[in-house]
Design a protein around this motif. Structure first.
Motif, mmCIF file in Angstrom:
data_model
loop_
_atom_site.group_PDB
_atom_site.id
_atom_site.type_symbol
_atom_site.label_atom_id
_atom_site.label_comp_id
_atom_site.label_asym_id
_atom_site.label_seq_id
_atom_site.Cartn_x
_atom_site.Cartn_y
_atom_site.Cartn_z
ATOM 1 N N SER A 1 -6.314 -0.576 8.441
ATOM 2 C CA SER A 1 -4.561 0.198 7.293
ATOM 3 C C SER A 1 -4.701 -0.533 6.307
ATOM 4 O O SER A 1 -3.682 -0.171 5.477
ATOM 5 N N LYS A 2 -5.565 -1.700 5.477
ATOM 6 C CA LYS A 2 -5.394 -2.299 4.445
ATOM 7 C C LYS A 2 -6.464 -3.020 4.007
ATOM 8 O O LYS A 2 -7.389 -2.896 5.142
ATOM 9 N N TRP A 3 -7.026 -3.052 2.387
ATOM 10 C CA TRP A 3 -7.620 -3.305 2.131
ATOM 11 C C TRP A 3 -8.712 -4.821 2.861
ATOM 12 O O TRP A 3 -7.371 -5.956 2.785
ATOM 13 N N ALA B 1 0.922 -1.881 -0.248
ATOM 14 C CA ALA B 1 0.143 0.191 -0.272
ATOM 15 C C ALA B 1 0.813 1.133 -0.026
ATOM 16 O O ALA B 1 1.744 0.973 0.348
ATOM 17 N N GLU C 1 -10.697 3.058 -0.902
ATOM 18 C CA GLU C 1 -9.784 3.171 -0.220
ATOM 19 C C GLU C 1 -9.665 5.088 -0.160
ATOM 20 O O GLU C 1 -10.506 5.682 -1.348
#
Length: 455
Positions: A18-20, A2, A35
């Motif tokens: 923090s992430k998908w 990312a 996002e």
């Protein structure tokens, strides 16, 4: 991987990840994580980062709002300069030379606003409370319901104002305020900027009107960063010569009224008194017309003002003639002298030239060009202009006379004060309603030939 500073937000519950991932851990919704790009991509701690603020409310230009409520002070000249009265939540900056009367005027204004029901605070950073009380006693304002404090610590002042919620706060002066969050001495650029920002923000947040007093430099500009004048809503300059009793309060910026409006006061032993008819006062000492004197019909803001322009032309023993100007632009005087010599053949070589605007008023309008030229020619030829005559008009570099705005108002003011004739540029309005005999001139050469003969 990312990208740095990229976050992922659930569109259902707003949780930040923090992430998908396919499912939101907070609410359990599927395919709801998107996002989010950061608001700012600046480096280091200066970036706004990924944290997002609230969505602001937008309106269109057709929206109608109630007119701003205003509080009259009872001082008509001050209300005129403010645009009709004091507006809540406004920030006003007042500048002027030391000893010109800023503190006197604002103490009188504070007493008048307090008498009208406004909860008024006067914060003095330059004088002790006893000194302010002595001034109030001299002005006959000791019974006014004004709350007084002598303090310079900005944090303590804002804490008190937040608790008391006044309607009007006068801070005298902004250069003495000290913020403990800025590591520099009081009066520095950083301190002045920080204090002005905090006090202006308080005015907008709490709905209180704030009047800041500012010192001026030797050039006549308010000391400190120029951004302070952009922060506030209104900028007023208090002008006047020490040797004259007249004081001019001039608006150079006003978001709630016309700019360049003036209020005229007279300094007396009991403080500043209003001058309802400044034209009559500026011309009160004018006796029999003498060479070198011309009456200019000007406009200051929305007010027509008649003032005497005086000139003296004398031979000089020096190799470099002197050009001395009080109340007008020295560069414009040089231009008028050059036009007179180039277009009319009237030289001022070897002659000292002195120009003065009577009464301490400062004039910046080009409409005074013709009156200045008339005073210079009158002094050089030792010939007085016609009695009870006013002059106005702009002079171009070609020697042509250009019409100026609000000619009708200028003529009406002259007729009100007993003048019977006027000299004005051709091409303007007829001015028949004023009752004056108006002589129209097309260029400076025609003016010189008509009034002074061949020159």
């Amino acid at each position: 991987m990312a990208r740095a500073n990229t976050s992922y937000t659930c569109t259902e519950c707003g949780a930040v990840h923090s992430k998908w991932s396919g499912q939101c851990d907070a609410c359990g919704a599927w395919n709801s994580i998107t996002e989010e790009t950061p608001l700012s991509a600046a480096a280091g701690t200066q970036s706004l980062g990924a944290s997002r603020g609230r969505t602001i409310t937008l309106t269109d230009l057709s929206a109608r709002e109630a007119p701003l409520p205003r509080t009259q002070s009872g001082l008509a000249e001050l209300d005129r300069v403010l645009g009709g009265g004091l507006v809540p939540a406004s920030a006003i900056l007042v500048g002027g030379d030391p000893g010109i009367g800023k503190s006197t005027l604002l103490l009188q204004a504070a007493a008048h606003f307090a008498a009208r029901g406004l909860k008024t605070f006067y914060i003095s950073g330059e004088e002790a409370a006893a000194q302010v009380r002595m001034r109030a006693d001299r002005l006959g304002l000791s019974d006014a319901p004004v709350q007084l404090a002598a303090e310079t610590v900005l944090r303590d002042i804002l804490t008190t104002l937040d608790a008391e919620r006044p309607d009007l706060v006068i801070v005298d002066s902004i250069q003495t305020m000290w913020s403990d969050s800025v590591g520099s001495a009081p009066g520095s650029v950083s301190q002045v900027r920080a204090a002005a920002h905090e006090l202006t923000a308080f005015a907008k947040r709490r709905g209180s009107a704030v009047i800041l007093v500012g010192h001026v430099t030797k050039d006549g500009q308010i000391a400190g960063p120029r951004v302070v004048e952009h922060m506030v809503d209104t900028v007023l300059y208090f002008e006047g010569e020490r040797g004259h009793q007249f004081r001019i309060l001039r608006a150079v910026k006003n978001r709630f009224g016309p700019a360049d409006e003036i209020g005229v006061f007279e300094m007396t032993g009991r403080g500043l008194s209003e001058v309802a008819n400044p034209s009559a006062l500026f011309l009160s000492d004018r006796g029999t017309p003498a060479p070198g004197s011309a009456v200019f019909a000007g406009i200051e803001g929305t007010r027509p003002v008649l003032v005497e322009i005086q000139a003296l032309v004398a031979p000089t023993p020096q190799s470099q003639p002197r050009r001395s100007v009080v109340g007008w632009d020295g560069g414009r005087l040089a231009m008028i002298l050059a036009v007179l010599e180039a277009r009319c053949g009237i030289p001022f070589t070897g002659l000292d030239v002195y120009l003065n605007v009577a009464g301490g008023l400062k004039i910046g309008a080009p409409a005074a060009d013709l009156a200045v030229a008339a005073a210079l020619l009158s002094a050089r030829e030792d010939t007085a202009l016609p009695a009870e005559c006013v002059v106005f008009g702009e002079i171009s570099l070609s020697g042509a006379l250009r019409p100026v705005g609000q000619a009708e108002n200028r003529l009406k003011e002259a007729a009100k004060l007993g003048f019977s004739s006027a000299i004005a540029p051709a091409g303007g309005k007829p001015g028949g309603e004023s009752g004056l005999k108006v002589t129209r001139m097309t260029d400076l050469t025609a003016f010189v030939g008509e009034i002074f003969g061949a020159g």
